[in-house]
Design a protein around this motif. Sequence first.
Motif, PDB file in Angstrom:
ATOM      1  N   UNK A 322       0.827  -1.201   0.000  1.00  0.00           N
ATOM      2  CA  UNK A 322       0.000   0.000   0.000  1.00  0.00           C
ATOM      3  C   UNK A 322       0.863   1.254   0.000  1.00  0.00           C
ATOM      4  N   UNK A 323       1.951   1.227   0.754  1.00  0.00           N
ATOM      5  CA  UNK A 323       2.857   2.379   0.770  1.00  0.00           C
ATOM      6  C   UNK A 323       3.402   2.647  -0.628  1.00  0.00           C
ATOM      7  N   UNK A 324       3.817   1.564  -1.310  1.00  0.00           N
ATOM      8  CA  UNK A 324       4.419   1.726  -2.634  1.00  0.00           C
ATOM      9  C   UNK A 324       3.379   2.161  -3.653  1.00  0.00           C
ATOM     10  N   UNK A 325       2.225   1.496  -3.703  1.00  0.00           N
ATOM     11  CA  UNK A 325       1.221   1.767  -4.719  1.00  0.00           C
ATOM     12  C   UNK A 325       0.493   3.089  -4.502  1.00  0.00           C
ATOM     13  N   UNK A 326       0.215   3.438  -3.249  1.00  0.00           N
ATOM     14  CA  UNK A 326      -0.620   4.603  -2.967  1.00  0.00           C
ATOM     15  C   UNK A 326       0.167   5.884  -2.716  1.00  0.00           C
ATOM     16  N   UNK A 327       1.461   5.748  -2.409  1.00  0.00           N
ATOM     17  CA  UNK A 327       2.218   6.933  -2.025  1.00  0.00           C
ATOM     18  C   UNK A 327       3.503   7.105  -2.839  1.00  0.00           C
ATOM     19  N   UNK A 328       4.332   6.063  -2.883  1.00  0.00           N
ATOM     20  CA  UNK A 328       5.656   6.206  -3.503  1.00  0.00           C
ATOM     21  C   UNK A 328       5.522   6.382  -5.025  1.00  0.00           C
ATOM     22  N   UNK A 329       4.798   5.463  -5.684  1.00  0.00           N
ATOM     23  CA  UNK A 329       4.690   5.531  -7.145  1.00  0.00           C
ATOM     24  C   UNK A 329       4.007   6.811  -7.611  1.00  0.00           C
ATOM     25  N   UNK A 330       2.870   7.237  -7.022  1.00  0.00           N
ATOM     26  CA  UNK A 330       2.266   8.504  -7.479  1.00  0.00           C
ATOM     27  C   UNK A 330       3.196   9.699  -7.326  1.00  0.00           C
ATOM     28  N   UNK A 331       3.981   9.736  -6.241  1.00  0.00           N
ATOM     29  CA  UNK A 331       4.884  10.863  -6.046  1.00  0.00           C
ATOM     30  C   UNK A 331       6.107  10.781  -6.968  1.00  0.00           C
ATOM     31  N   UNK A 332       6.514   9.561  -7.328  1.00  0.00           N
ATOM     32  CA  UNK A 332       7.677   9.393  -8.216  1.00  0.00           C
ATOM     33  C   UNK A 332       7.298   9.401  -9.689  1.00  0.00           C
ATOM     34  N   UNK A 333       6.003   9.388 -10.001  1.00  0.00           N
ATOM     35  CA  UNK A 333       5.560   9.265 -11.386  1.00  0.00           C
ATOM     36  C   UNK A 333       6.065  10.399 -12.295  1.00  0.00           C
ATOM     37  N   UNK A 334       6.101  11.673 -11.846  1.00  0.00           N
ATOM     38  CA  UNK A 334       6.657  12.709 -12.744  1.00  0.00           C
ATOM     39  C   UNK A 334       8.057  12.396 -13.232  1.00  0.00           C
TER      40      UNK A 334
END
Length: 425
Positions: A322-334
């Motif tokens: 959940x940490x990776x899918x909901x927080x890390x990836x959205x913030x790293x997506x740019x």
Amino acid sequence: MTNQRSQAEIVRSSLKKRYRKERRFRVYGLVAIFIALASLVILFADIINKGHTGFIKTTITLDVTLDSEQMYLTDPTDEEQRSMADFIAPIITALEEKIPGTESAADKRELRRLVGNYAANDISDRLRADPELLNTTETFVFQAHDQVSVYVKHADNPSYSVRLSEQQQQWVDYLMEEGVIGTSFNDTLFSRGDSREPSNAGILGAIVGSLLTMLVTLVIAFPMGIAAAVYLEEFAPQNKITDFIEVNINNLAAVPSIIFGLLGLAVFIGLFGMPRSVPVVGGLVLALMTLPTIIISSRAAIKSVPPSIREAAEGIGASKMQVVLHHVIPLAMPGMLTGSIIGMAQALGETAPLLLIGMVAFIVDVPDGFFDSATVLPVQIYLWASSSEQGFVELASAGIMILLTFMITMNALAIWLRKRLERRW
């Protein structure tokens, strides 16, 4: 006092030397930047100077009488008659009416060389579409012969050799004064595939082939690259196997692109028996080449996410996934998107790996699907640049301008996405 004065002088002398070195270093930097910018300006100026005429076509406008007796054609719908008909004769007659004193057989042969080789096809296609035009007078706009086009556009340029006779040059000058020969935007460049004749060659087939190839590359490389980056950065254990994988990913990013072409030739074509010169194989090869770039840039984007984000999510009971899918990836997506677009732009300009899998073939038709024979923009430019015809020189430069436009657009999109989506901590 004397000792203190001596030390002060030594310090001032040392400072002066350091300041002189700093000024020289700044001058060297400015000179290097100036040389780089000047070289870039010279490169673009040379490309534009050679390529801007590729967007211009030379045409001949004639009122042609479609005489059935002259063409030996009585039924335009009969394929056998059309294959044996003489569609050039009425064009020469129309030219004779425009240019007085051209009645000999030699003059007719010279006049024939003023019109492009596909002029007869224009009349044939018009009669096939509308048989009622037979024995009527219609206005046709023909492509001029390649040498006529070179003469019209480059008569004052000594780097282009004019292969028209003096008589033909006089005729062309006269027809230009009469408004029969003119220039206009070269819509053929964007509406047709390749051709043996520069005046009928277009880049549409290469553009469609590039888009299909890039689509395959994007569908394969983007999800796989992001998945690999997430696993290596968030889930993979730190051991020798992981270190080995990371070292090889970094090494693959520096491997010459032609090696990936050899890999595609051996695996996709040699082992799996896939067809040559199709966007699917080209996309697979370019996906392999682009993967390391996407993985490296995506890992860097994931590392830029502050640890406090992970700690806060875990603090409220979120699982690792959940940490990776909901927080890390959205913030790293740019950052991931930026790296992916730059990798795709690099793949768009690649030629060497595609040459080895057969995408250097002469392709006339515009591809309709992923398994149709196709070529891509860089390969099309390579084919035109290697041709001996002068008309292909300007087409190659025009193709370079189009390719640079695509690449600059993709890089500008990457910059815009980074500015639009980035978060500041």
